[in-house]
Each structure stands twice: as C-alpha cells, then as structure tokens.
Design an enzyme around this catalytic site. Structure first.
Site, PDB file in Angstrom:
ATOM      1  CE1 TYR A   6      34.649 -10.809  11.479  1.00 11.61           C
ATOM      2  CE2 TYR A   6      35.513  -9.989  13.405  1.00 11.61           C
ATOM      3  CZ  TYR A   6      34.513 -10.202  12.934  1.00 11.61           C
ATOM      4  OH  TYR A   6      33.152  -9.915  13.308  1.00 11.61           O
ATOM      5  CG  HIS A  42      41.348  -8.206  17.719  1.00 14.94           C
ATOM      6  ND1 HIS A  42      40.085  -7.703  17.827  1.00 14.94           N
ATOM      7  CD2 HIS A  42      41.356  -9.425  18.441  1.00 14.94           C
ATOM      8  CE1 HIS A  42      39.243  -8.651  18.977  1.00 14.94           C
ATOM      9  NE2 HIS A  42      40.030  -9.599  19.112  1.00 14.94           N
ATOM     10  CD  GLU A  46      26.693  -8.792  16.070  1.00 17.20           C
ATOM     11  OE1 GLU A  46      25.535  -8.971  15.820  1.00 17.20           O
ATOM     12  OE2 GLU A  46      27.397  -7.911  15.927  1.00 17.20           O
ATOM     13  NE  ARG A  78      30.808  -6.031  12.080  1.00 14.41           N
ATOM     14  CZ  ARG A  78      30.328  -7.161  11.006  1.00 14.41           C
ATOM     15  NH1 ARG A  78      30.877  -8.264  11.260  1.00 14.41           N
ATOM     16  NH2 ARG A  78      29.318  -6.947  10.217  1.00 14.41           N
TER      17      ARG A  78
END
Length: 827
Positions: free
Chosen positions: A284, A329, A86, A286
């Site tokens: 972060y 990530h 996104e 998410r």
C-alpha cells in the site's frame, strides 16, 4: 450465484483480487466514495451537533443500487477498502448506504494485494473501526467548515471565484514566504580559493582554502604572497568510515525521490504507485511507516544473498522520526523481492525499479570507505590548503542504490593520488573566484512535501491533492524564471604571474520550481492578516495531532469540531463585516499624456496595469501583465510599454505584420499565424526584418515531418522541451530519442504510446465516476454505465471527451422514467 460479495474501491483492484478468491466470491467496485457532503450546501448542522449530512451523488446511484441488489442475494458481504482512514470511511458509507447488517458483514484489510495477504485477511476479519471513521469525518467536516466560511469572505474582499483550504492555504504561505526571502536577500561577495597541485608522478588534484577572503584586495595579496612558493604535504590522515542505506520508502520519501530521480510531479508518482499497488506489485502506497515485515526481510535477505553474496546482506530495522507515524503499517516495498523488474508501462516500470532498489538496499551491508584528509603548507606564508578524498573499500548497498539529494551545490569527494607526508608538490595554478552567497532555494514539489512533513502538516494521503489544488487554483505555478547576467571577478596565479579578469554568469534562473502568483500573494496576505490562527503552522500541526488522537479513541471528534468552530466562526463574521477590501495594487507613476495615475493591480481577469481611476468619467485603460511580470516587480517603464501594443510594423507578402501581447506573452500576428517572441527580447524593439525572420522560423518548424493515419506530424521545442504534434496532441520526446533524427518507427512509437496513455487516463478518471470504457471493433469505443451501453462513432475520439460530455451522452441515452397522470374526480 456466489455466496460472498467483496466490495473494493477500484475496478483494477477488484480485477486483481478476483484472481485469488474462488468461485464462491464475487468482487465488485464501489468506484471510490459512494457518499459525501453535498456540493451545493455546507451539509453540516452548525446550529446543532455538527453532524454531517451525507448524500449519494446522482452519478453514484446506479452503483449503489447494483451493490445493494447484490448484497441481498449473498450470505456474507466483505468490505475490503484500503486500510487507511479514508478507506475505513468508504467501508462505513457502504455499510450505511447499502443498509447492511452486522450479522453478515465483515471488514477486511491488507497492505498488499497478493494471494497470501488476501486469504489471510479473509481468515482474520474485523468490524469497522469507528475511531478511524471519526478521524476521517473530523478532517472532512473541519475542512468543509474552513472552506465554506472563508471562501465567501475572499469573494467579498478580493474577487469572486476564490477559495481557501486549511492545509492548502498553509502550503501557499510557505511558498509566498520563501519567495519573499529570495526577493529580499542581499548577496554578499567573497573570494573562494582553489589550487591545483601535481605530485612527483604528475598526477593532478585540487585543494582549497577552508576560509574565503572577504575582499578582492585580500585575495590578490594572498595570491601574490604565493609567488615562487614551495608547497609540500604537511599532514595526511586516513580514517575508515562507513555509509549506511536509507530507510525503505514512505509516501513522502517516495514522492521526493521520484521527483529527484525520475522528475515526476507528486500527483504522477501517486497515480503510478496506485496502479502498481492495484496490480499486486507493491504494498500500500499511502503510509508513513518505515517498517518491513519479517517475511519481507527474509525475502530481501534471500534475494541479496543469491544475487550478490552473503557479505552484502545485513537485515535491519528502521524507526520512524515522523511524529504520529503509524508503526503498525509497512513501508512501500515490492510484494515479491525476486521480481527485479516489471513490464507494465514505461513510467510504472521506472517507479517499480526505484522501489525495488530502495527496499533491497535498506537490507544490505554498510558501504566501507576510507576518507583521506591532506594538509598542504607553503614556504611563503602560514596558510594551509586542504584536500579531501574518499575511496570505497567495500561497496555494500551502493552496489544497488544511493539516495538522491536536494542540495544542488553538494560536491562529491573524489580520489586522491598516492601521497605521503613531506612530499613536494608542483603548483599548477591558484584561482581566487568571486562567489556570492545564495538565497534560499525555491520549493520543488518534493521539497515542499518534505517541509510539510517536517512541520507535521497533512498526512501521506494529503500531499499530492494539496499541491495539485493550489496549482489548479492558480495560487502558485511552476515557474520558468530566466535569471539575469552578473559579472564576477577571477584572480589567477599561474607561472608566477597574477592576472585578474571579469567574467559573466547567469544567476536567479529556475525551471520547474514553485512560485506564487499575484493572486496567491494577495490571498495569502489577506488570510495571514485576518486569520492568523488558521494559517499558523503550529495550529495546523496541532489539528493533525488531534486527528491522530481521535483515530486512537483518545478524543471525541464532535467536541474537537465544536471547540474549533466557537473560536473560528466569530472571527469570520468580524472580518466579513469590518476588514478592508484587499486592493492588491501598486501606484507606479503618472501617465504623461493624461496626467492620470498608473497602477499595477489585480483585475477581474488577473494581474494588469491601469491608467486612470474606476470612478473617472472616462473609462480607464487596461493592459494585461505578460510572461514573468508580477504586480510586485513590474516597473513603470515596463507598464507603459504594455499600452503601446498591438502595433503594425509593416507588411510581408501583402499581409500586415502586427506585434501584440497576449496571455502567454508577446507575439507576432501574421495572417492566421501566431509567432511567439522569445522571452529575452523586448517586443517593442522587434522590427519588420526580425519579425520576418521569426515568421520564417515558425513556417519551417510547422512544416510536417511525416504523416500517420493520414494526419500530419510536426515537431518543435516548447517550454517543456522537444515535442511532436499530431492530431492536436503535443507529445514530449524524451532523451532516449535522437530528436534531430527521428525515424518513422520513433514517430509511430511515440504516437501510439501517447494514445495509450491518454486512453488510460480517461478510463481511470471515468472509472472513479462509475463509467467504464471498452474497446470495440474497428477502433471504436463503447461507454458503459449500469445497463446502458453506448457505441461511439469512429469519428469520435474518446480521449478528447470531457467527463461532462460523457455524462451528457449517457443522460440522453438513459431511458426516461414513465410518469402517470392522476385522474381527479369532479365534485
């Protein structure tokens, strides 16, 4: 003028980043997405190549103009939106709408907002990753196609105003199917036997039979066989064991644990985590990775060693079990492990504490345990009792944190007294209790997230909005089911006598669990029957896998959408033309007075009961369902009672007392007062004396307990616990306060905290629309958008204004565009 323009999504993030960059950098916010599909049309070229039509909404035009003007004046534009799909799409929209150039535009990403991370990102810019952009486009386009094509079918076949979504509909299906499992479940009784023993030192402990007895006769026979028996320790084994810590948090596990330990809804967890991230306190939020960076592991090791000692440190790596998890990530962790606590606000502080403890524990030593298993025999039969104990030899990570569990029946092993083989034991009692098998548990928000993740449905960014959406559409609700009383038998052997007694327990009660509504059931059944492929769990997971392939550049997103649509669209057309209308009704019986049918059915304004047919010359009679009544469970007798209300049951203080029924259940109307009738009371049996009693209780509860800012403060207890009411605000009173003895300081603290949270919520919602709020003098507020500044009167509470009202205020204040009339020459 700065030489560099950095664009992020939120003002809070911009404010934090600005502290780390020098005077040559200007940081601005795009306030989320600046472009999206149009709201009043499908916005996709379904006749051609399925390209989406993106537009800048009216309320974002001022933001786009400002950013475009700034971009023209700087040497370099840095697109610094989040590092997920996104965020990549936001960066792309900024590039397109601001008409930026490749030569002076750089994309930077970071998973924590710290000086080190920001400066490292600036040193290592990259270009926009169009594979991630396309994966996000594919999700947006596919979901738009499903929503825009299915929703009109629901309007025609069920009722207007309904909508369907790809992931949301699957989530509703899970909840509906679980509720039906519970409804159809037939409990089976058996007898669980627990004995209490004591050793020679008089220390007591419990042991149980590994197998239950199926009947009362068998249980009684066993207890009788144990009369005057001698019990001894037949076997005793001690084994070393260990317990390892859980992995650091992913989005899903954070939502689950915050629900279990802090009682946060998933949407609240994400809001609090977002604020902690934007303030630079956590990484972060998410993510589906459990990785920790090397720096984070070293930081954790140093903190563990200094706080607890080297023996508590055990650096370790975790691997993902979730399919499609992005290993590059990081897990959710504090940006600085030496910061044990933060002082932001009550809820953010608690969430940070949870994240800090989970991260630190993941890098700590295993807990070393000793597990003891004791077998106890008796002289009268061959049945063996067992007792289990657990002793912690070295606490390890348990010194900091233990993961919660969803199993409400899980029993923890306790300590056992010192025992040796051959020890004679005194039997205090043996109790055989009738226990019934339990149906599956209803979903909580946390367990629903866990199930969606297990099925591979959705991704970290989708769980919270999915659950919020299905509740907002009223397909599901958080239930408050009271349960029913059930008798059970207990047989007790004590002092060589066996006695039996019947006890009562409450079963089936649930609070805060997710249950489907009548409309949720009807919509689900219609979709499953007619669009089984879209509601199929495997299909939905396969779509998520295809999005992952697009993100990795392995699949073309346009071809993926085309393949889906060529199968999906013909089914939609066929169902729209040929499927029968979903009636959503049950025939309950015949009205004795009119001889007409009595139905439970879905009406225009919700679930109701109806006497007569819509085609009758005389208009049918209607009554709304109340409380926890549903179309599938309401009985004929309950339905007929609904038609007897409202009724006047007498007078009190020369005013009529009326028993009536409304949207939120039965109530008493007395003058201008509305008094709820307790859920466990039948409104038809409430007489005048009982009504007066309830009215007096209400009058006493409504009496002010104090004032603040010249406004009365009242207190009461509602569905969600104790509260105070001030200035039309309901303020929950948590357990840290003594509700029965609230002090003046308590009341002021509660009210001020609520005011601050309401203002924060309003500011957060408005900021996403490009509207800012600032405090002005004398307790007033200013609204700012672009060059427009509006000072609200002191009588206007900014927290009570809706977004639409604010937009209306801005529109009235905005300067009107001058129009010039063209002069036309006469021929």
């Amino acid at each position: 003028m700065a030489k560099n323009l950095v664009i992020v999504e939120s003002p809070a993030k911009a404010k934090t980043i600005e502290k780390f960059l020098g005077k040559d950098f200007q940081v601005e916010s795009s306030f989320g997405h600046i472009a999206d599909l149009p709201s009043k049309e499908i916005g996709i070229d379904v006749e051609g190549d399925f390209m989406p039509k993106y537009i800048v909404s009216t309320d974002k035009k001022a933001v786009v103009k400002k950013l475009k003007d700034l971009a023209k004046k700087v040497d370099t534009v840095w697109l610094a939106s989040d590092e997920d799909r996104e965020g990549e799409a936001i960066a792309w929209h900024l590039f397109e709408q601001l008409k930026l150039k490749d030569t002076n535009t750089k994309r930077i990403v970071f998973h924590e907002i710290t000086k080190k991370a920001i400066l490292k990102a600036v040193e290592n810019p990259r270009s926009i990753d169009y594979n991630l952009v396309n994966a996000q486009q594919a999700r947006r386009v596919l979901d738009r196609l499903v929503g825009y094509e299915l929703s009109p079918v629901l309007w025609r076949k069920i009722k207007g105003g309904l909508s369907a979504g790809r992931v949301q509909s699957v989530a509703v299906r899970l909840i509906v199917e679980r509720e039906r499992e519970i409804t159809s479940f037939k409990p089976v009784a058996s007898y669980k036997v627990v004995a209490e023993f004591s050793n020679s030192e008089g220390k007591k402990f419990k042991a149980n039979l590994p197998k239950n007895f199926k009947t009362k006769k068998d249980a009684e026979a066993f207890l009788n066989s144990c009369i005057a028996a001698d019990f001894k320790v037949d076997d005793l084994q001690k084994k070393p064991a260990k317990k390892s810590p859980a992995a650091p948090f992913t989005t899903s596990t954070l939502q689950q644990e915050a629900s279990r330990k802090l009682y946060f809804p998933v949407a609240k967890t994400m809001m609090m985590a977002q604020r902690l991230y934007e303030a630079g306190l956590i990484t972060y939020m998410r993510t589906d990775s459990v990785n920790l960076s090397d720096d984070a592991k070293i930081n954790a090791q140093e903190e563990i060693t200094s706080s607890y000692g080297a023996e508590y440190s055990k650096p370790r790596s975790f691997s993902n079990k979730t399919k499609g998890a992005q290993e590059a990530h990081e897990a959710i962790r504090p940006t600085d492990m030496s910061t044990h606590t933060v002082s932001v606000d009550y809820d953010q502080d608690r969430l940070y504490d949870l994240i800090w403890k989970r991260t630190l524990a993941s890098q700590m030593s295993d807990a070393q345990l000793e597990r003891t298993n004791v077998k106890i025999s008796n002289s009268n039969n061959k049945t063996i009792f067992t007792a289990n104990g657990e002793m912690i030899k070295f606490d390890g990570f348990l010194k900091v944190y233990l993961e919660g569990t969803d199993n409400e029946d899980e029993e923890q092993d306790g300590m056992l007294p010192n025992l040796t083989i051959g020890d004679l034991l005194s039997n205090e009692n043996i109790i055989a209790t009738e226990r019934y098998s339990r149906p599956p548990y209803r979903y909580t928000e946390a367990s629903l997230v866990k199930r969606l993740e297990e099925l591979g449905i959705g991704r970290p960014s989708t769980y919270a909005p999915t659950i919020s959406t299905i509740q907002r559409r009223e397909y599901v609700v958080k239930g408050a089911i009271d349960g029913v009383d059930r008798d059970y038998t207990q047989i007790i052997l004590s002092n060589d006598k066996v006695v039996s007694e019947v006890l009562t327990e409450k079963v089936g009660s649930d609070k805060g669990k997710i249950v489907p509504t009548d409309i949720g059931n009807i919509v689900n059944d219609f979709l499953v029957e007619n669009f089984s492929n879209v509601l199929d769990f495997g299909f939905t997971a396969k779509v998520e896998s295809e999005f992952d392939d697009i993100a990795e550049g392995k699949e073309d997103w346009i071809e993926m959408i085309k393949d889906f649509y060529k199968t999906f669209h013909p089914i939609v057309e066929d169902v729209a033309a040929n499927a029968e209308r979903a009636k959503g009704e049950r025939l309950l019986g015949i009205d004795p007075d009119s001889g007409k049918n009595v139905y439970a059915r879905l009406g225009r304004f919700g679930a109701m009961v109806q006497i007569g047919e819509a085609t009758d010359e005389e208009k049918p009679k209607f009554a709304s369902l109340q409380g926890d009544q549903t179309l599938t469970t309401i009985t004929y007798e309950e339905a007929m009672d609904l038609f007897k209300l409202p009724k006047t049951i007498g007078e009190y203080e020369d005013v009529d007392v009326i028993v009536a029924s409304g949207r939120f259940g039965p109530y008493i109307k007395f003058d201008k007062m509305f008094v709820s009738i307790p859920r466990d009371e039948n409104p038809m049996s409430v007489d005048l004396n009982r009504a007066i009693e309830l009215i007096k209780e209400k009058q006493e509860a409504d009496a002010p307990i104090g004032t603040y800012e010249d406004l009365p403060i009242q207190k009461g207890v509602g569905r969600f616990g104790p509260f105070i009411k001030w200035n039309s605000m309901f303020i929950n009173v948590n357990k840290k306060y003594d509700f029965d003895n609230l002090t003046r300081e308590n009341l002021v603290e509660l009210i001020e905290d609520k005011k601050r949270k309401e203002i924060e919520k309003v500011i957060h919602n408005w900021e996403e629309e490009g509207i800012r709020v600032e405090k002005a003098r004398w307790g007033r507020f200013n609204i700012l958008k672009g060059k427009i500044k509006i000072e609200l009167p002191k009588t206007v509470d900014a927290t009570k204004l809706t977004l639409e009202e604010v937009k209306g205020i801005i529109e009235k204040k905005a300067p009107k565009k001058k129009t010039t009339k063209r002069k036309t020459k006469k021929k």
